[in-house]
Design a protein around this motif. Structure first.
Motif, PDB file in Angstrom:
ATOM      1  N   TYR A  28      -2.109   1.544  10.300  1.00 21.84           N
ATOM      2  CA  TYR A  28      -2.442   2.826  10.445  1.00 21.84           C
ATOM      3  C   TYR A  28      -3.938   2.811  10.284  1.00 21.84           C
ATOM      4  O   TYR A  28      -4.319   3.017   9.051  1.00 21.84           O
ATOM      5  N   VAL A  63       5.811  -3.332   7.971  1.00 20.85           N
ATOM      6  CA  VAL A  63       4.594  -2.474   7.369  1.00 20.85           C
ATOM      7  C   VAL A  63       3.253  -3.525   7.804  1.00 20.85           C
ATOM      8  O   VAL A  63       2.464  -2.624   6.927  1.00 20.85           O
ATOM      9  N   LEU A  74       1.093   3.849   2.050  1.00 20.68           N
ATOM     10  CA  LEU A  74       1.266   4.072   3.301  1.00 20.68           C
ATOM     11  C   LEU A  74       2.654   3.400   3.881  1.00 20.68           C
ATOM     12  O   LEU A  74       3.244   3.374   3.954  1.00 20.68           O
ATOM     13  N   ASP A  75       2.668   1.788   2.248  1.00 19.06           N
ATOM     14  CA  ASP A  75       3.960   0.611   3.449  1.00 19.06           C
ATOM     15  C   ASP A  75       5.177   1.303   2.546  1.00 19.06           C
ATOM     16  O   ASP A  75       6.005   1.206   2.513  1.00 19.06           O
ATOM     17  N   ILE A 102       1.643  11.791   4.981  1.00 16.77           N
ATOM     18  CA  ILE A 102       0.381  10.506   5.478  1.00 16.77           C
ATOM     19  C   ILE A 102      -0.761  12.051   6.173  1.00 16.77           C
ATOM     20  O   ILE A 102      -0.340  12.904   7.131  1.00 16.77           O
ATOM     21  N   TYR A 103      -2.253  11.787   6.162  1.00 14.01           N
ATOM     22  CA  TYR A 103      -3.294  11.991   6.763  1.00 14.01           C
ATOM     23  C   TYR A 103      -3.443  11.260   8.066  1.00 14.01           C
ATOM     24  O   TYR A 103      -3.441   9.705   7.960  1.00 14.01           O
ATOM     25  N   THR A 104      -3.444  12.127   8.926  1.00  9.55           N
ATOM     26  CA  THR A 104      -4.103  11.301  10.474  1.00  9.55           C
ATOM     27  C   THR A 104      -5.574  11.489  10.216  1.00  9.55           C
ATOM     28  O   THR A 104      -6.213  11.680   9.159  1.00  9.55           O
ATOM     29  N   ARG A 105      -6.107   9.988  10.722  1.00 13.69           N
ATOM     30  CA  ARG A 105      -7.923   9.626  10.937  1.00 13.69           C
ATOM     31  C   ARG A 105      -8.374  10.743  10.709  1.00 13.69           C
ATOM     32  O   ARG A 105      -8.969  11.259   9.530  1.00 13.69           O
ATOM     33  N   CYS A 162     -10.091  -4.277  -0.381  1.00 15.09           N
ATOM     34  CA  CYS A 162      -8.986  -3.690  -0.973  1.00 15.09           C
ATOM     35  C   CYS A 162      -7.645  -4.654   0.324  1.00 15.09           C
ATOM     36  O   CYS A 162      -6.701  -3.996  -0.197  1.00 15.09           O
ATOM     37  N   ARG A 180       6.466   0.439  12.286  1.00 15.40           N
ATOM     38  CA  ARG A 180       6.476   0.505  10.613  1.00 15.40           C
ATOM     39  C   ARG A 180       7.753   1.508   9.782  1.00 15.40           C
ATOM     40  O   ARG A 180       8.361   1.506   9.490  1.00 15.40           O
ATOM     41  N   ARG A 217      -1.441  -0.867  -4.712  1.00  9.70           N
ATOM     42  CA  ARG A 217      -2.582  -0.911  -4.310  1.00  9.70           C
ATOM     43  C   ARG A 217      -3.056  -0.505  -3.072  1.00  9.70           C
ATOM     44  O   ARG A 217      -2.573   0.535  -2.174  1.00  9.70           O
ATOM     45  N   MET A 218      -4.646  -0.006  -2.839  1.00 12.88           N
ATOM     46  CA  MET A 218      -5.462   1.099  -2.182  1.00 12.88           C
ATOM     47  C   MET A 218      -5.772   0.158  -1.011  1.00 12.88           C
ATOM     48  O   MET A 218      -6.569  -0.625  -1.715  1.00 12.88           O
ATOM     49  N   GLY A 219      -5.763   0.951  -0.085  1.00 15.44           N
ATOM     50  CA  GLY A 219      -6.548   0.314   0.610  1.00 15.44           C
ATOM     51  C   GLY A 219      -8.078   0.666   1.012  1.00 15.44           C
ATOM     52  O   GLY A 219      -8.403   1.949   1.708  1.00 15.44           O
ATOM     53  N   GLY A 220      -9.165   1.008  -0.103  1.00 15.26           N
ATOM     54  CA  GLY A 220     -10.374   1.634  -0.073  1.00 15.26           C
ATOM     55  C   GLY A 220     -10.030   2.886  -1.123  1.00 15.26           C
ATOM     56  O   GLY A 220      -8.842   3.115  -1.117  1.00 15.26           O
ATOM     57  N   PHE A 228       1.097  -1.245  -0.055  1.00 13.98           N
ATOM     58  CA  PHE A 228       0.269   0.203  -0.094  1.00 13.98           C
ATOM     59  C   PHE A 228       0.681   1.209   0.628  1.00 13.98           C
ATOM     60  O   PHE A 228       1.886   1.151   0.473  1.00 13.98           O
ATOM     61  N   MET A 265      -9.989   2.876   4.881  1.00 16.62           N
ATOM     62  CA  MET A 265      -8.892   2.433   5.810  1.00 16.62           C
ATOM     63  C   MET A 265      -7.976   2.629   5.573  1.00 16.62           C
ATOM     64  O   MET A 265      -7.175   3.222   7.007  1.00 16.62           O
ATOM     65  N   GLU A 266      -7.419   2.810   4.832  1.00 19.75           N
ATOM     66  CA  GLU A 266      -5.767   3.319   4.527  1.00 19.75           C
ATOM     67  C   GLU A 266      -6.239   4.726   4.361  1.00 19.75           C
ATOM     68  O   GLU A 266      -7.154   5.623   2.901  1.00 19.75           O
ATOM     69  N   PRO A 267      -6.190   5.321   4.928  1.00 23.18           N
ATOM     70  CA  PRO A 267      -5.674   7.296   5.412  1.00 23.18           C
ATOM     71  C   PRO A 267      -4.853   8.017   3.746  1.00 23.18           C
ATOM     72  O   PRO A 267      -4.583   6.686   3.343  1.00 23.18           O
ATOM     73  N   TYR A 294      -6.447  -3.710   3.080  1.00 18.84           N
ATOM     74  CA  TYR A 294      -6.015  -2.782   4.076  1.00 18.84           C
ATOM     75  C   TYR A 294      -5.969  -3.494   5.492  1.00 18.84           C
ATOM     76  O   TYR A 294      -5.169  -3.806   6.534  1.00 18.84           O
TER      77      TYR A 294
END
Lengths: 736, 152
Positions: B38, B34, A222-223, A443-446, B98, B28, A412-415, A220, A365-367, B100
């Motif tokens: 989050y 990772v 974020l990774d 990175i955005y926080t939630r 997805c 992470r 790949r996208m977390g949604g 993802f 789920m992935e910001p 995640y």
């Protein structure tokens, strides 16, 4: 890519599965082994990496040993096109799916068409092109084999990557002819298979990333981690209508691990916006440092003064504004068949109901996040984006770097759910990298994500129906309003099925940014429309399925108007199918059963939902869902999409809302914004696909819109209480 | 900053971090593990679930200092090769969309099955209720947990 499916991993796995599964495996030639241990079918395919790859075109590389790499052109948000699109190529190429490695393609507008994840259109628009791609490569491989074997092309056949000459018993693998095949000219168009000969399409193939996902591999955005990479976060204004007045970053800058605090603006002067540049907060403060936690701590110590640019909005005003507008004014007429006013004057019974739904956040789920490395004349971006081609256009304007020097690679996208159609976070990452002169992952926080906007608009619609003495629908009026934009599709059902029909639309502008949210407009209007049809069927004294079918019959045999956006026969088809599969009985009233049907994204869906009430709380026991989306490429995965849309639709209809007080979103994380959870999910979902051999249509979105009505109608059936305002479980006073 | 000794997936590692840093960000950012995700940062979504001494915890909300002397297991440490029965069941049911949230789901499910090898439907629902799947794969997750229980 799946290059991690190495022999070493496979051997390790074989040992374990032999022990755990209790079966026996002799040697490593597993595919030839007849008796499989219980879990062994879940082995990743064994790929002996070739010495030499031959690139056939942008889509396919063939190894000298016959292993084939197929690129997946479109962004992957969980809709599983990364498996389905290469399946289509593999089918026409006629290779063994177990011999295929799938790779995510980068953005390349010359090689690939419409690299977008949106509108459930990847397969529909990709279908012919992907088939041709596979078939054309097969064509040149056969031509090369014909030369090598010195036989006519017509005498050759292919099967699983082997070209055979039956008369002489000779054969060649694709890997043996690939080098010659690349020298042969690819024709404009070649014949494709008859769908009845499909061996890959129509078979359930497991998610090509499944093994990596269950092992937590870095897939993802974020990774992403790169040499010398800094971490960045942003702070955007706290309320819609506000902007930065002044920034005191003295404390934050001095904190451990912090490199800098900067202001960035994604809409510089003279900049030319594209449709994907939706953003309430063009200017934000970026905090850049070494690690995520350090940046998070410094972010809390920023001292920012905000100022009001446009008036703050409140949820309590939103719905009264919509209601007043519909009640007291005439909207823009989008369609008018017959004479609606006269028909209502003549009607025996009139039913009028109003439905509404609040703003929604996408809450992937992935910001939001993106990696960028921008140097003086080049930009390299890597991250989760549904519209890479539009991001490229925006970056060219904002960074002042020509497109040819910008590369964008999709992770790949977390949604997605539509949120990542709007790539301001990619532009922000690029600007931060440019200013910092360093590679950066934003990175955005939630909280930053949920309060940033790009929401599903808030909607209201008033339906009015007139029935004659026999319970026939003689007049139908829809008044649809949204903040912003009307949710009504004027030419969809029941347009075409009612002699006197009128749609009026209303638009209320807002300073809250909104965008496409899974099945835009349909996600609200289907629930309203199908709830209303249930109510008028009851007023007409008819079974709700029979009532809908009567209208389809009218639309089929004697349609009103010419622009009706649906095929009444296919529409009725799914309804009849679900009626049969669910064992629908008109006398079953009171059992907690509801029906709903809808057409969107070129596909037809009908659902029967069974609910049990625990006091006022509904628990969905079972959903029957009939789907007509033409040819189903990957049935197991297609079922997963349908299930997900159903769960998503039930959850948002029951629980979710974004509300505003003085422009401030009142929900910022999952403690205040409720998403559906495991225990609230349906116990069982049965999916029935119509097998009609038609070209495939949308799948990622169509099961969501109707399910809210199936639920509302079932709850009414069980409890006698109708729900008009989403979310059903929330105290509506909160929403004004 | 402080030097902390940790045991992660059976390996001893030393990190030099602010002791209040949540385990999630140490994994992470400092240990390049990772797979632990989050999602919310406030222990509401379960994407960051790991095992601490075998118990499922939300690593976004546990400071790394409290993990000293304890065994941390992440998704990367569940098996070397996706052979853990829960991972196998996830593949068998082709659960992810997805993908995640799935590492967190798998860590919660594997902790559940260690404590309760044959959970009832309602025990599965309760145990898995802290893990949000935005794609809505809950019915598959549920079926996969049952399959994993059978094959454990």
């Amino acid at each position: 890519m799946n290059a991690n499916h190495t022999n070493k991993q496979r051997r390790q796995f074989l040992k374990v599965s032999a022990a755990a599964g209790g079966g026996l495996i002799f040697g490593f030639n597993f595919m030839a082994c007849e008796s499989k241990p219980a879990l062994a079918e879940f082995l990743p395919p064994e790929h002996q990496m070739p010495e030499v790859w031959k690139e056939m075109n942008g889509f396919v590389k063939i190894g000298d040993n016959g292993v084939v790499t197929i690129m997946s052109p479109n962004p992957e948000i969980g809709q599983n096109v990364k498996t389905a699109m290469p399946m289509i190529v593999a089918e026409e190429l006629d290779v063994d799916w177990d011999n295929v490695i799938v790779e995510q393609a980068p953005l390349d507008t010359e090689k690939y068409q419409r690299q977008i994840a949106g509108g459930s259109q990847s397969i529909r628009f990709g279908w012919n092109g992907l088939r041709q791609t596979g078939a054309k490569i097969r064509h040149v491989l056969i031509a090369a084999a014909a030369k090598q074997l010195d036989v006519p092309v017509e005498e050759l056949s292919t099967d699983k990557g082997i070209i055979s000459h039956a008369a002489s018993g000779r054969s060649l693998g694709y890997g043996e002819v690939a080098a010659d095949a690349v020298t042969i000219e690819i024709p404009e168009e070649v014949p494709v298979k008859d769908p009845k000969d499909f061996t890959i399409i129509g078979q359930s193939k497991k998610n090509v990333d499944g093994f990596d996902i269950v092992q937590g591999k870095p897939l993802f955005g974020l990774d992403v981690k790169k040499e010398g990479m800094l971490i960045a976060m942003i702070t955007h204004p706290p309320a819609f209508g506000m902007k930065i007045k002044s920034l005191d970053d003295s404390k934050a800058k001095g904190m451990p691990g912090i490199k800098d605090v900067i202001r960035i603006n994604v809409e510089p002067e003279g900049w030319n916006p594209q449709w994907s540049d939706v953003n309430s907060y063009p200017e934000v403060v970026a905090i850049v440092g070494n690690t995520t936690w350090e940046v998070m701590q410094a972010k809390k110590e920023l001292n920012i003064q905000w100022e009001t640019e446009t008036p703050a909005e409140n949820t309590t005003d939103h719905f009264t504004t919509l209601a007043e507008l519909i009640k007291t004014s005439k909207g823009e007429v989008a369609r008018h068949d017959g004479d609606v006013d006269k028909a209502f004057a003549d009607a025996e019974t009139i039913v009028e109901k109003t439905y509404s739904a609040p703003f929604l956040a996408h809450n992937t789920m992935e910001p939001m996040n993106f990696f960028a490395n921008v140097t003086a004349d080049k930009a390299e971006l890597l991250g989760p984006i549904q519209t890479p081609m539009f991001l490229e256009g925006t970056l060219e304007g904002v960074l002042g770097i020509p497109k040819e020097n910008i590369s964008i690679m999709m992770t790949r996208m977390g949604g997605g759910f539509g949120r990542r159609l709007y790539g301001h976070f990619g532009t922000e990452a690029a600007l931060i990298s440019q200013k910092m002169n360093a590679p950066v992952k934003l990175i955005y926080t939630r909280e930053d994500d949920m309060t940033q906007g790009t929401y599903r608009p808030a909607y209201m619609v008033t339906y009015k129906a007139g029935l004659d003495t026999e319970g026939n629908l003689t007049a139908f009026e829809i008044k649809g309003a949204g903040i912003p934009g009307s949710p009504v599709f004027a030419n969809r059902y029941p347009a075409g099925a009612v002699e006197n029909y009128r749609v009026e639309n209303y638009n209320v502008p807002t300073n809250i940014s909104t965008g496409a949210w899974r099945a835009p407009r349909s996600n609200f209007i289907a629930t309203a429309e199908q709830s209303f049809l249930d109510e008028i069927a009851e007023a007409a004294g008819k079974d709700p399925i029979d009532f809908r079918l009567e209208l389809f019959e009218k639309a089929k045999t004697n349609p009103v108007g010419e622009e009706n956006d649906y095929d009444a026969e296919r529409y009725a088809g799914v309804l009849k199918l679900v009626k049969e599969k669910a064992g629908w009985s008109p006398t079953g009233k009171g059992s907690g059963r509801g029906v709903s049907a809808y057409y969107c994204h070129n596909s037809y869906v009908a659902q029967v939902l069974d609910v049990e009430m625990d006091g006022d709380t509904p628990k969905v026991k079972k959903v029957h869902c009939a789907v007509d989306c033409g040819i189903v490429v990957n049935p197991g995965s297609a079922k997963n999409q349908i299930e997900g849309g159903i769960v998503d639709g039930i959850g948002h209809a029951l629980y979710s809302a974004i509300t505003f007080k003085n422009g401030v979103p009142q929900q910022s994380n999952f403690d205040s914004y409720k998403l559906i959870r495991h225990a609230e999910s349906p116990d069982e979902i049965d999916v029935y696909f119509v097998d009609n051999g038609k070209d495939p249509t949308g799948l990622g979105e169509p099961s969501l819109p109707p399910i809210g009505a199936a639920l509302a109608n079932a709850v009414y059936d069980a409890s006698g209480k109708r729900h008009y305002h989403q979310p059903f479980t929330v105290n509506q006073e909160l929403l004004g | 900053m402080a030097k902390l000794s940790l045991s992660v997936n059976g390996n001893s590692v030393t990190v030099d971090v602010d002791p209040s840093t949540p385990i999630l960000w140490v994994l992470r950012d400092h240990l390049e593990l990772v797979g632990t995700k989050y999602g919310c940062g406030i222990a509401q979504c379960g994407a960051c679930t790991i095992h601490l001494n075998g118990n499922a915890v939300r690593s976004c909300s546990v400071p790394v200092s409290s993990a000293e002397g304890k065994e941390i297991t992440t998704i990367e440490g569940l098996s070397d090769d996706a052979s853990h029965p829960v991972q196998q069941a996830w593949i068998a049911h082709d659960v992810p969309q997805c993908g995640y949230c799935q590492a967190g789901q798998i860590m919660t499910a594997s902790a559940l099955l260690k404590d309760n090898p044959s959970p009832s439907d309602s025990e599965i629902s309760q145990a898995m209720n802290g893990n949000i799947c935005r794609c809505g794969t809950y019915t598959r997750i549920h079926a996969a947990v049952k399959t994993a229980a059978k094959n454990s």
